[in-house]
Design an enzyme around this catalytic site. Structure first.
Site, PDB file in Angstrom:
ATOM      1  N   ALA A 124       0.722  -1.366  -0.005  1.00 37.04           N
ATOM      2  CA  ALA A 124      -0.032  -0.201  -0.098  1.00 37.04           C
ATOM      3  C   ALA A 124       0.765   1.202   0.046  1.00 37.04           C
ATOM      4  O   ALA A 124       2.079   1.340   0.473  1.00 37.04           O
ATOM      5  CB  ALA A 124      -1.057  -0.029   1.196  1.00 37.04           C
ATOM      6  N   ASP A 125       0.422   2.422  -0.338  1.00 33.98           N
ATOM      7  CA  ASP A 125       0.770   3.659  -0.365  1.00 33.98           C
ATOM      8  C   ASP A 125      -0.128   4.629   0.074  1.00 33.98           C
ATOM      9  O   ASP A 125      -1.141   4.630  -0.744  1.00 33.98           O
ATOM     10  CB  ASP A 125       1.702   3.662  -1.828  1.00 33.98           C
ATOM     11  CG  ASP A 125       2.720   5.116  -1.609  1.00 33.98           C
ATOM     12  OD1 ASP A 125       3.723   5.239  -0.676  1.00 33.98           O
ATOM     13  OD2 ASP A 125       2.537   6.229  -2.305  1.00 33.98           O
ATOM     14  N   THR A 126       0.138   5.931   0.402  1.00 34.05           N
ATOM     15  CA  THR A 126      -0.574   6.780   0.905  1.00 34.05           C
ATOM     16  C   THR A 126       0.032   8.182   0.507  1.00 34.05           C
ATOM     17  O   THR A 126       1.096   8.495   0.893  1.00 34.05           O
ATOM     18  CB  THR A 126      -1.178   6.711   2.254  1.00 34.05           C
ATOM     19  OG1 THR A 126      -1.670   5.582   2.448  1.00 34.05           O
ATOM     20  CG2 THR A 126      -2.219   7.993   2.650  1.00 34.05           C
TER      21      THR A 126
END
Length: 386
Positions: A124-126
């Site tokens: 995941a990445d934000t």
């Protein structure tokens, strides 16, 4: 961006007809050790329970969120590739490309591990994006941290967006290329900062260092909530992992991957289906080339603009230098002419001095030495009267 609070003990069973008295005589105290939390009974989670599940992130917040759906025995393997995607991409494409890069890097690094092939890799990445599309990641220092939070408060009446991308990869039972299934999702949540938040509060929050390791510089699940007025979208997406969407990806990639076994078996014997698969891959290549072309066009446009700016600056510099040279030359010529005129006048004065000097001196001496006594008029009158 945060730790989800969990109850100290699980709630009482529905079968409890009445609360048990406590040893001290109170009501509601439980007897014996607390019961473990009940796990979700879902086919996808049951299929991977006890198997090797890798989280390609060192974020404790994502680990805590996954624990809520029963994924507690996670192997933490952060990606080793630098997160250097082109910032000219939009926030949607940027965050998805980064998460996909993480997942593929960790999957390829662990597939031949002595521990065995992973049953599931989650990455995941934000990122946080301003209303103008500027991508904000983790602040690099205190000054940048303060400026980042002030910008989020002041721009677009406090509104900005948080994007989280999730990528799930799982191996396929068949050997059909590429040998794994991939599912992706990008979620968007709009967040509004309270515009009445003071600079003093922002500085004070920054110095707690809570938001130093978070995209956008704040943690909505912690003390950073004092900066936020409201959100539109899922809360856990702002924390760093949209849990509902992640569970849906796991179910898709484990139970119903894009290339299920029956289709891959038929694809080995069917040229038509193979052609469709080839066409799909070719379409993906075309889309990728289109993205690369768009990125190149943006870069070229920037380069052309910079080139025009430099040419214009050089033109103006040349004009100024020519103007300066022209006028400085004229001033020098005038100075030289004035010097010549001055010297000429001095020479004339000297020549006149040489010619008339002795005569003037003699006249002066004669005037001084020659005495001519004269009786004042007043005295003459007095003598006559007498």
């Amino acid at each position: 961006m945060g730790d989800e609070k969990t109850p100290i003990e699980p709630p009482p069973s529905y079968d409890d007809a009445s609360p048990a008295p406590s040893q001290s005589g109170g009501v509601g105290a439980r007897q014996g050790p607390p019961r473990p939390p009940v796990l979700l009974d879902l086919p996808a989670l049951n299929m991977i329970r006890g198997k090797r599940i890798i989280l390609a992130s060192s974020s404790p917040r994502r680990r805590q969120l996954l624990a809520q759906i029963g994924l507690t025995d996670l192997e933490i393997v952060p990606s080793t590739v630098p997160e250097n995607q082109d910032k000219s991409l939009g926030p949607f494409e940027y965050v998805l490309a980064t998460a996909d890069q993480k997942a593929r890097n960790v999957y390829s690094a662990t597939i031949d591990s002595p521990k065995g092939e992973p049953a599931l890799v989650i990455a995941a990445d934000t990122v946080v994006s301003t209303h103008m599309g500027q991508i904000l990641e983790k602040p690099r220092n205190e000054r940048e941290h303060i400026a980042m939070l002030k910008m989020l408060r002041d721009q677009d009446n406090g509104w900005h967006k948080v994007y989280s991308a999730v990528v799930c990869m799982a191996p396929l039972e068949s050997a059909v290329d590429p040998g794994y299934a991939v599912e992706t999702h990008v979620e968007e949540t709009a967040v509004k900062f309270d515009t009445s938040v003071t600079d003093e509060l922002i500085v004070s929050y920054v110095r707690t260092r809570e938001g130093a390791d978070k995209a956008g510089g704040y943690g909505i699940q912690g003390l950073g909530s004092i900066l936020v007025e409201k959100i539109e979208g899922t809360f856990d997406n702002v924390v760093g992992l949209p849990l509902r969407a992640t569970l849906q990806l796991i179910e898709k990639v484990i139970i119903d991957p894009d290339v299920p076994a029956e289709v891959t078996d038929a694809a080995q014997n069917s040229a038509g289906i193979q052609t469709l698969l080839d066409a799909e891959r070719e379409a993906q290549k075309i889309v990728q080339r289109a993205r690369e072309y768009r990125t190149k066009r943006v870069k070229d446009a920037r380069s052309e603009a910079q080139k025009e700016i430099e040419e214009y600056r050089k033109q103006k510099d040349d004009e100024f230098k020519a103007f300066e040279k022209e006028h400085s030359s004229g001033n020098k010529a005038a100075e030289e002419q004035a010097e010549k005129d001055t010297q000429k006048q001095l020479e004339e004065i000297k020549a006149i001095g040489k010619k008339t000097g002795p005569t003037v001196v003699e006249d002066l001496i004669r005037a001084v030495l020659t005495v001519r006594p004269e009786v004042p008029n007043r005295m003459e009158g007095s003598e006559t009267t007498a």
